[in-house]
Design a protein around this motif. Structure first.
Motif, PDB file in Angstrom:
ATOM      1  N   ARG A 115       0.833  -1.213   0.000  1.00 53.25           N
ATOM      2  CA  ARG A 115       0.000   0.000   0.000  1.00 53.25           C
ATOM      3  C   ARG A 115       0.859   1.251   0.000  1.00 53.25           C
ATOM      4  O   ARG A 115       0.548   2.233  -0.680  1.00 53.25           O
ATOM      5  CB  ARG A 115      -0.914   0.030   1.219  1.00 53.25           C
ATOM      6  CG  ARG A 115      -2.189  -0.733   1.034  1.00 53.25           C
ATOM      7  CD  ARG A 115      -3.063  -0.570   2.257  1.00 53.25           C
ATOM      8  NE  ARG A 115      -4.250  -1.374   2.136  1.00 53.25           N
ATOM      9  CZ  ARG A 115      -5.408  -0.935   1.641  1.00 53.25           C
ATOM     10  NH1 ARG A 115      -5.522   0.303   1.263  1.00 53.25           N
ATOM     11  NH2 ARG A 115      -6.433  -1.734   1.540  1.00 53.25           N
ATOM     12  N   ARG A 116       1.940   1.225   0.759  1.00 51.10           N
ATOM     13  CA  ARG A 116       2.812   2.410   0.821  1.00 51.10           C
ATOM     14  C   ARG A 116       3.536   2.637  -0.497  1.00 51.10           C
ATOM     15  O   ARG A 116       3.708   3.785  -0.925  1.00 51.10           O
ATOM     16  CB  ARG A 116       3.805   2.261   1.973  1.00 51.10           C
ATOM     17  CG  ARG A 116       3.140   2.438   3.307  1.00 51.10           C
ATOM     18  CD  ARG A 116       4.088   2.256   4.452  1.00 51.10           C
ATOM     19  NE  ARG A 116       3.399   2.519   5.701  1.00 51.10           N
ATOM     20  CZ  ARG A 116       3.859   2.163   6.885  1.00 51.10           C
ATOM     21  NH1 ARG A 116       5.016   1.523   6.987  1.00 51.10           N
ATOM     22  NH2 ARG A 116       3.180   2.444   7.973  1.00 51.10           N
TER      23      ARG A 116
ATOM     24  N   PHE B 192       0.909   4.030  -2.839  1.00 51.99           N
ATOM     25  CA  PHE B 192       0.577   5.411  -2.467  1.00 51.99           C
ATOM     26  C   PHE B 192       1.681   6.374  -2.884  1.00 51.99           C
ATOM     27  O   PHE B 192       1.404   7.509  -3.286  1.00 51.99           O
ATOM     28  CB  PHE B 192       0.316   5.528  -0.962  1.00 51.99           C
ATOM     29  CG  PHE B 192      -0.040   6.921  -0.539  1.00 51.99           C
ATOM     30  CD1 PHE B 192      -1.311   7.413  -0.793  1.00 51.99           C
ATOM     31  CD2 PHE B 192       0.875   7.740   0.081  1.00 51.99           C
ATOM     32  CE1 PHE B 192      -1.662   8.696  -0.421  1.00 51.99           C
ATOM     33  CE2 PHE B 192       0.540   9.023   0.459  1.00 51.99           C
ATOM     34  CZ  PHE B 192      -0.732   9.511   0.199  1.00 51.99           C
TER      35      PHE B 192
ATOM     36  N   ASP C 155      -2.787   9.499  -3.933  1.00 49.77           N
ATOM     37  CA  ASP C 155      -4.201   9.738  -3.665  1.00 49.77           C
ATOM     38  C   ASP C 155      -4.735   8.567  -2.853  1.00 49.77           C
ATOM     39  O   ASP C 155      -4.819   7.444  -3.354  1.00 49.77           O
ATOM     40  CB  ASP C 155      -4.979   9.884  -4.973  1.00 49.77           C
ATOM     41  CG  ASP C 155      -6.437  10.223  -4.763  1.00 49.77           C
ATOM     42  OD1 ASP C 155      -6.841  10.462  -3.606  1.00 49.77           O
ATOM     43  OD2 ASP C 155      -7.181  10.253  -5.758  1.00 49.77           O
ATOM     44  N   LYS C 156      -5.108   8.817  -1.586  1.00 51.05           N
ATOM     45  CA  LYS C 156      -5.505   7.714  -0.720  1.00 51.05           C
ATOM     46  C   LYS C 156      -6.825   7.088  -1.138  1.00 51.05           C
ATOM     47  O   LYS C 156      -7.044   5.904  -0.921  1.00 51.05           O
ATOM     48  CB  LYS C 156      -5.559   8.157   0.742  1.00 51.05           C
ATOM     49  CG  LYS C 156      -6.583   9.197   1.072  1.00 51.05           C
ATOM     50  CD  LYS C 156      -6.492   9.553   2.537  1.00 51.05           C
ATOM     51  CE  LYS C 156      -7.502  10.612   2.900  1.00 51.05           C
ATOM     52  NZ  LYS C 156      -7.402  10.972   4.313  1.00 51.05           N
ATOM     53  N   TYR C 157      -7.714   7.858  -1.777  1.00 51.27           N
ATOM     54  CA  TYR C 157      -8.987   7.291  -2.225  1.00 51.27           C
ATOM     55  C   TYR C 157      -8.769   6.332  -3.399  1.00 51.27           C
ATOM     56  O   TYR C 157      -9.426   5.294  -3.485  1.00 51.27           O
ATOM     57  CB  TYR C 157      -9.958   8.406  -2.609  1.00 51.27           C
ATOM     58  CG  TYR C 157     -10.239   9.333  -1.454  1.00 51.27           C
ATOM     59  CD1 TYR C 157     -10.937   8.885  -0.333  1.00 51.27           C
ATOM     60  CD2 TYR C 157      -9.764  10.634  -1.459  1.00 51.27           C
ATOM     61  CE1 TYR C 157     -11.174   9.717   0.742  1.00 51.27           C
ATOM     62  CE2 TYR C 157      -9.994  11.479  -0.384  1.00 51.27           C
ATOM     63  CZ  TYR C 157     -10.698  11.017   0.717  1.00 51.27           C
ATOM     64  OH  TYR C 157     -10.926  11.833   1.779  1.00 51.27           O
TER      65      TYR C 157
ATOM     66  N   THR D 256      -7.337   3.111  -1.964  1.00 54.40           N
ATOM     67  CA  THR D 256      -8.386   2.312  -1.333  1.00 54.40           C
ATOM     68  C   THR D 256      -9.220   1.589  -2.376  1.00 54.40           C
ATOM     69  O   THR D 256      -9.519   0.395  -2.241  1.00 54.40           O
ATOM     70  CB  THR D 256      -9.300   3.217  -0.481  1.00 54.40           C
ATOM     71  OG1 THR D 256      -8.485   3.913   0.465  1.00 54.40           O
ATOM     72  CG2 THR D 256     -10.346   2.414   0.239  1.00 54.40           C
TER      73      THR D 256
END
Length: 187
Positions: free
Chosen positions: A70-71, A74, A79-81, A84
């Motif tokens: 995930r990192r 990212f 963009d965290k959305y 996700t």
């Protein structure tokens, strides 16, 4: 000669190019398809396919591997959305696909500057394109002998399926002509 030149710089400096690809990747993840130029679509394909591979569940078995992936994603998407959405919806849909998550379809030339345009889309989210095709078997063929037997069995199945389809069609041309006339009168 263009020896060793694998990256299309797209007429931009490094920071601008990375930001543009990150924004395009977020838009692709959010909308599942976008229209852009052919050169940008090809660059985006190289950018996003490794990120989709990192999001697949088999790569995130343990918590520390999942967090690490995930990192990394990212860092590229910013963009965290989008991250996700990628790790939840997209990764479930592409779980059984071994690669080739995107498709580029050429659209023609843009009116203003005559640039080659293309649509890039996530393959598994196009319901219209995949509707007519049955799911493929997930097993792989071996290189050993005996492949001809498997091929003959599958050919016999196809012949049986074709007979079933022919039997389910209307038997007379009068029925199909009446259906066509009824459809024409509705329009």
């Amino acid at each position: 000669m263009r020896h060793g030149k694998k990256i299309n710089h797209l007429g931009r400096k490094t920071a601008h190019r990375k930001a543009m690809l990150a924004n395009m990747a977020c838009s692709l993840i959010e909308h599942k398809r976008i229209n852009t130029t052919v050169a940008k679509a090809k660059a985006l394909k190289q950018f996003i396919e490794p990120l989709i591979t990192k999001s697949k569940a088999e790569n995130n078995v343990s918590a520390d591997k999942g967090t690490h992936n995930r990192r990394i994603v990212f860092k590229n998407l910013r963009d965290k959305y989008a991250v996700t959405e990628l790790f939840s919806v997209v990764s479930e849909k592409v779980a059984d696909r071994p690669g080739g998550y995107t498709r580029i379809i050429k659209l023609g030339n843009r009116l203003g500057d005559n640039a080659d345009m293309a649509m890039i889309e996530l393959v598994d989210f196009n319901e219209l394109y995949n509707a007519g095709k049955p799911k493929k078997k997930s097993t792989r063929r071996s290189r050993r002998s005996g492949g001809s037997e498997a091929e003959s069995v599958s050919a016999e199945k196809e012949v049986k399926e074709a007979k079933v389809v022919k039997e389910s069609k209307p038997e007379t041309e009068a029925q199909t002509d009446n259906d066509v006339k009824a459809d024409d009168s509705k329009e």
